[in-house]
Design an enzyme around this catalytic site. Structure first.
Site, PDB file in Angstrom:
ATOM      1  N   SER A  23       0.834  -1.211   0.000  1.00  0.00           N
ATOM      2  CA  SER A  23       0.000   0.000   0.000  1.00  0.00           C
ATOM      3  C   SER A  23       0.863   1.254   0.000  1.00  0.00           C
ATOM      4  O   SER A  23       0.345   2.369  -0.066  1.00  0.00           O
ATOM      5  CB  SER A  23      -0.958   0.007   1.194  1.00  0.00           C
ATOM      6  OG  SER A  23      -0.257  -0.181   2.395  1.00  0.00           O
ATOM      7  N   ASN A 110      -2.712  -2.861  12.537  1.00  0.00           N
ATOM      8  CA  ASN A 110      -4.166  -2.691  12.493  1.00  0.00           C
ATOM      9  C   ASN A 110      -4.605  -1.437  13.255  1.00  0.00           C
ATOM     10  O   ASN A 110      -5.489  -0.710  12.832  1.00  0.00           O
ATOM     11  CB  ASN A 110      -4.867  -3.914  13.081  1.00  0.00           C
ATOM     12  CG  ASN A 110      -4.554  -5.180  12.301  1.00  0.00           C
ATOM     13  OD1 ASN A 110      -3.912  -5.111  11.252  1.00  0.00           O
ATOM     14  ND2 ASN A 110      -4.989  -6.325  12.808  1.00  0.00           N
ATOM     15  N   THR A 155     -39.344  26.763 -11.426  1.00  0.00           N
ATOM     16  CA  THR A 155     -39.679  25.428 -10.932  1.00  0.00           C
ATOM     17  C   THR A 155     -39.943  24.618 -12.201  1.00  0.00           C
ATOM     18  O   THR A 155     -40.470  25.170 -13.181  1.00  0.00           O
ATOM     19  CB  THR A 155     -40.930  25.436 -10.023  1.00  0.00           C
ATOM     20  OG1 THR A 155     -42.050  25.852 -10.799  1.00  0.00           O
ATOM     21  CG2 THR A 155     -40.769  26.364  -8.826  1.00  0.00           C
ATOM     22  N   HIS A 156     -39.538  23.376 -12.207  1.00  0.00           N
ATOM     23  CA  HIS A 156     -39.618  22.542 -13.422  1.00  0.00           C
ATOM     24  C   HIS A 156     -38.874  23.192 -14.593  1.00  0.00           C
ATOM     25  O   HIS A 156     -39.217  22.954 -15.748  1.00  0.00           O
ATOM     26  CB  HIS A 156     -41.073  22.287 -13.831  1.00  0.00           C
ATOM     27  CG  HIS A 156     -41.941  21.843 -12.693  1.00  0.00           C
ATOM     28  ND1 HIS A 156     -42.177  20.518 -12.397  1.00  0.00           N
ATOM     29  CD2 HIS A 156     -42.603  22.553 -11.743  1.00  0.00           C
ATOM     30  CE1 HIS A 156     -42.959  20.434 -11.334  1.00  0.00           C
ATOM     31  NE2 HIS A 156     -43.225  21.653 -10.906  1.00  0.00           N
ATOM     32  N   SER A 277     -12.142  26.943 -27.094  1.00  0.00           N
ATOM     33  CA  SER A 277     -12.217  25.746 -27.912  1.00  0.00           C
ATOM     34  C   SER A 277     -11.043  25.737 -28.875  1.00  0.00           C
ATOM     35  O   SER A 277     -10.623  26.786 -29.360  1.00  0.00           O
ATOM     36  CB  SER A 277     -13.536  25.758 -28.691  1.00  0.00           C
ATOM     37  OG  SER A 277     -13.415  24.976 -29.858  1.00  0.00           O
ATOM     38  N   LYS A 283     -15.665  30.554 -28.806  1.00  0.00           N
ATOM     39  CA  LYS A 283     -16.137  29.893 -27.599  1.00  0.00           C
ATOM     40  C   LYS A 283     -15.439  30.353 -26.333  1.00  0.00           C
ATOM     41  O   LYS A 283     -14.242  30.557 -26.294  1.00  0.00           O
ATOM     42  CB  LYS A 283     -15.930  28.380 -27.722  1.00  0.00           C
ATOM     43  CG  LYS A 283     -16.788  27.766 -28.799  1.00  0.00           C
ATOM     44  CD  LYS A 283     -18.173  27.475 -28.310  1.00  0.00           C
ATOM     45  CE  LYS A 283     -18.184  26.080 -27.730  1.00  0.00           C
ATOM     46  NZ  LYS A 283     -19.482  25.682 -27.285  1.00  0.00           N
ATOM     47  N   ASN A 285     -15.920  28.701 -22.706  1.00  0.00           N
ATOM     48  CA  ASN A 285     -16.659  27.620 -22.054  1.00  0.00           C
ATOM     49  C   ASN A 285     -16.496  27.644 -20.536  1.00  0.00           C
ATOM     50  O   ASN A 285     -15.403  27.910 -20.032  1.00  0.00           O
ATOM     51  CB  ASN A 285     -16.178  26.267 -22.587  1.00  0.00           C
ATOM     52  CG  ASN A 285     -16.461  26.104 -24.073  1.00  0.00           C
ATOM     53  OD1 ASN A 285     -17.460  26.617 -24.566  1.00  0.00           O
ATOM     54  ND2 ASN A 285     -15.572  25.423 -24.773  1.00  0.00           N
ATOM     55  N   GLU A 290     -18.278  22.992 -15.173  1.00  0.00           N
ATOM     56  CA  GLU A 290     -18.580  21.659 -15.710  1.00  0.00           C
ATOM     57  C   GLU A 290     -17.789  20.592 -14.953  1.00  0.00           C
ATOM     58  O   GLU A 290     -18.294  19.509 -14.645  1.00  0.00           O
ATOM     59  CB  GLU A 290     -18.247  21.595 -17.198  1.00  0.00           C
ATOM     60  CG  GLU A 290     -19.141  22.488 -18.059  1.00  0.00           C
ATOM     61  CD  GLU A 290     -18.578  22.651 -19.460  1.00  0.00           C
ATOM     62  OE1 GLU A 290     -18.580  21.667 -20.215  1.00  0.00           O
ATOM     63  OE2 GLU A 290     -18.110  23.759 -19.794  1.00  0.00           O
ATOM     64  N   TYR A 317     -10.110  -6.816  11.641  1.00  0.00           N
ATOM     65  CA  TYR A 317      -9.392  -6.292  10.487  1.00  0.00           C
ATOM     66  C   TYR A 317      -9.248  -7.366   9.421  1.00  0.00           C
ATOM     67  O   TYR A 317      -8.987  -8.528   9.728  1.00  0.00           O
ATOM     68  CB  TYR A 317      -7.994  -5.792  10.909  1.00  0.00           C
ATOM     69  CG  TYR A 317      -7.189  -5.289   9.712  1.00  0.00           C
ATOM     70  CD1 TYR A 317      -7.303  -3.979   9.282  1.00  0.00           C
ATOM     71  CD2 TYR A 317      -6.362  -6.150   8.994  1.00  0.00           C
ATOM     72  CE1 TYR A 317      -6.611  -3.522   8.167  1.00  0.00           C
ATOM     73  CE2 TYR A 317      -5.654  -5.711   7.875  1.00  0.00           C
ATOM     74  CZ  TYR A 317      -5.795  -4.401   7.466  1.00  0.00           C
ATOM     75  OH  TYR A 317      -5.119  -3.956   6.372  1.00  0.00           O
ATOM     76  N   GLN A 322      -7.459  -2.252   3.469  1.00  0.00           N
ATOM     77  CA  GLN A 322      -6.381  -1.462   2.876  1.00  0.00           C
ATOM     78  C   GLN A 322      -6.906  -0.626   1.701  1.00  0.00           C
ATOM     79  O   GLN A 322      -6.346   0.407   1.362  1.00  0.00           O
ATOM     80  CB  GLN A 322      -5.257  -2.401   2.415  1.00  0.00           C
ATOM     81  CG  GLN A 322      -4.099  -1.704   1.722  1.00  0.00           C
ATOM     82  CD  GLN A 322      -2.870  -2.586   1.661  1.00  0.00           C
ATOM     83  OE1 GLN A 322      -2.228  -2.825   2.674  1.00  0.00           O
ATOM     84  NE2 GLN A 322      -2.549  -3.106   0.488  1.00  0.00           N
ATOM     85  N   LYS A 325      -8.097   3.618   1.586  1.00  0.00           N
ATOM     86  CA  LYS A 325      -7.354   4.873   1.548  1.00  0.00           C
ATOM     87  C   LYS A 325      -7.442   5.638   0.227  1.00  0.00           C
ATOM     88  O   LYS A 325      -7.587   6.865   0.229  1.00  0.00           O
ATOM     89  CB  LYS A 325      -5.876   4.610   1.898  1.00  0.00           C
ATOM     90  CG  LYS A 325      -5.685   4.478   3.417  1.00  0.00           C
ATOM     91  CD  LYS A 325      -4.339   3.961   3.809  1.00  0.00           C
ATOM     92  CE  LYS A 325      -4.232   2.461   3.632  1.00  0.00           C
ATOM     93  NZ  LYS A 325      -5.156   1.694   4.507  1.00  0.00           N
TER      94      LYS A 325
HETATM   95  N1  ARG Z   1      -1.193  -1.516   4.897  1.00  0.00           N
HETATM   96  C1  ARG Z   1      -2.230  -1.968   5.754  1.00  0.00           C
HETATM   97  C2  ARG Z   1      -3.512  -1.188   5.515  1.00  0.00           C
HETATM   98  O1  ARG Z   1      -3.442  -0.213   4.865  1.00  0.00           O
HETATM   99  C3  ARG Z   1      -1.838  -1.804   7.178  1.00  0.00           C
HETATM  100  C4  ARG Z   1      -2.421  -2.805   8.093  1.00  0.00           C
HETATM  101  C5  ARG Z   1      -1.937  -4.162   7.767  1.00  0.00           C
HETATM  102  N2  ARG Z   1      -2.186  -5.085   8.830  1.00  0.00           N
HETATM  103  C6  ARG Z   1      -1.866  -6.344   8.720  1.00  0.00           C
HETATM  104  N3  ARG Z   1      -2.066  -7.098   9.732  1.00  0.00           N
HETATM  105  N4  ARG Z   1      -1.394  -6.837   7.620  1.00  0.00           N
HETATM  106  O2  ARG Z   1      -4.585  -1.540   5.947  1.00  0.00           O
END
Ligand code: ARG
Length: 463
Positions: A23, A110, A155-156, A277, A283, A285, A290, A317, A322, A325
């Site tokens: 990660s 964890n 409205t509408h 454009s 143009k 824009n 948007e 957990y 993971q 994030k």
């Molecule tokens: N990289 C993991 C996560 O983002 C961290 C926790 C991992 N825990 C484990 N027991 N492997 O969730």
């Protein structure tokens, strides 16, 4: 170098699995939170007797140096670094040797990841509050400048009744007020510290969790280690609040996009927030708006990702988590950039006053005419029917409501008098809506004053 958990294994993971598992590419964004939490943890370990005082000082100093390495972009990741937690621990051991190896005593990633995420969100949440407040203040300024301008409301998407433009903009202010309070209300739910929960059952070390709470300036401690490492509800709350904020912005973006078309021409965006454009030279824009309208789809999708991720996931957990994030970071970035750009658009927006009433015909006064008859004793349902007939006959003969003669009017109802011809005045029309929350000048000013008070208050202490 082997993995930190390599003892139980006789061979390493495949390269494919390594890349799949890591990660680090995205959670390196949590480096300062990880260092902050680890520093506090080292203090709790010292109090528990795991570190001597001088060992803990060495750890804290090394962590400060590592922090500097990150800040100066000098930190070198190694292939065995799986995530930000292992990378920083690996570097700590590199710097101070065996003492560093004690930092993970009684600790689990964890609880670390849940702690880092809460630290991260605490900052992001208070940033969201600040950014919304800034936008609200620009919106309020624009509303104050446009209380004298009158335009049709819809409205509408059909012309409904005349309103003050300032009244329209204040509607955005109050929607944003709800958004801001929604974020403020998250503060106590984010500010709960998981550290000390261990992997799942709570630490076996005699950790002073209260000391950890004070060091990291959290309002409370998680009261249950299982919930602490399992749950991401606080994150979903944030992601909903972000989505709702951008949903509000997307609706106003849509109106302003329409209003900047040749057909409406109510507003003109500043060059700084428009693009041209590559083919059509004429143009200009409204890409800024948007994109804001488009980007909300990301935050809604991110919220869904996080909810789906947790649905039916066994406690506690699991590595699935993971995946929380990237959606979170994307929602934070999307929210911040969208609010900033929207604030820029609002604070530079040009109102094309002369066009606001350009396509409004007398039928927008139809309700005023009905009210006029009601004032003369006609039951509303009856008045509605009479005016409906007037509008129909006008549209068939290409005549405005004000063009009907007294005779023609009186052939429909004897109650019409010359007062009828005074109805077709935008100023009079809006001033009749003089109820709390209405569009009369006094009521719009009342809203602007209330908004001033709201801007000056914050519901919760920041942490
Ligand atoms: N990289 C993991 C996560 O983002 C961290 C926790 C991992 N825990 C484990 N027991 N492997 O969730």
């Amino acid at each position: 170098m082997p993995k930190l958990w390599g003892g139980r294994f006789t061979k390493g993971v495949s390269r494919l699995m390594g890349e799949f598992n890591d990660s680090l590419p995205f959670d390196k964004r949590l480096w300062s939170e990880e260092i902050e939490a680890s520093t506090a943890y080292s203090a709790a370990l010292a109090k528990a007797g795991v570190f001597t005082k001088s060992e803990q000082a060495k750890v804290a100093k090394a962590l400060r140096e590592i922090s500097k390495e990150f800040a100066d972009n000098r930190f070198r990741f190694k292939p065995e670094d799986e995530d930000i937690h292992t990378a920083i621990e690996r570097r700590l051991v590199e710097k101070i040797g065996d003492t560093g190896k004690k930092i993970h005593t009684g600790r689990s990633r964890n609880e670390q990841v849940a702690t880092d995420e809460r630290l991260f969100l605490r900052t992001a949440n208070s940033m969201a509050v600040d950014l919304i407040r800034e936008l609200q203040s620009s919106v309020r300024e624009l509303a104050a400048k446009t209380t004298g301008d009158i335009l049709p409301s819809y409205t509408h998407l059909q012309q409904a009744q005349l309103v003050r433009l300032g009244h329209y903009f204040m509607s955005l202010f109050f929607m944003l007020q709800n958004d801001r309070v929604r974020f403020e209300d998250l503060t106590p739910r984010i500010g709960v510290l998981p550290l000390g929960s261990g992997a799942v059952a709570g630490s076996t070390i005699k950790l002073d969790r209260e000391l950890l709470r004070r060091e990291l300036d959290f309002a409370a401690l998680t009261p249950n280690s299982i919930a602490a490492v399992s749950d991401r509800d606080f994150m979903a709350d944030f992601m909903y609040a972000a989505s709702q904020t951008l949903i509000h912005l997307s609706r106003f973006a849509e109106d302003l996009i329409m209003w900047s078309s040749t057909e409406f021409a109510f507003v003109e965006l500043d060059d700084a927030y428009s693009t041209g454009s590559s083919m059509m030279p004429q143009k200009k824009n409204p890409d800024s708006l948007e994109l804001i309208r488009g980007k909300v789809s990301r935050t809604i999708a991110n919220l869904n990702s996080l909810l789906i991720l947790q649905k039916g996931l066994p406690l506690t957990y699991a590595k699935d988590l993971q995946e929380d994030k990237e959606p979170l970071f994307d929602s934070v970035d999307t929210l911040f950039s969208s609010i900033r750009v929207f604030t820029g658009v609002i604070s530079t927006l040009k109102i094309r006053r002369q066009n606001l009433m350009r396509n409004t015909d007398d039928s927008i006064y139809a309700t005023d005419v009905a009210d006029y008859l009601v004032e003369r004793g006609v039951p509303f349902r009856e008045a509605h029917k009479i005016v409906g007939r007037l509008v129909l006959s006008g549209s068939e003969n290409g005549r405005r409501l004000r063009d009907f003669t007294r005779n023609e009017l009186n052939s429909i109802s004897t109650l019409f008098d010359d007062g009828y011809y005074k109805i077709f005045d935008p100023e009079l029309s809006v001033e009749r809506h003089d109820v709390y929350g209405g569009t009369s000048l006094k009521r719009v000013r009342e809203q602007i004053a209330l908004a001033g008070k709201m801007l000056a208050t914050t519901k919760h202490h920041r942490r």
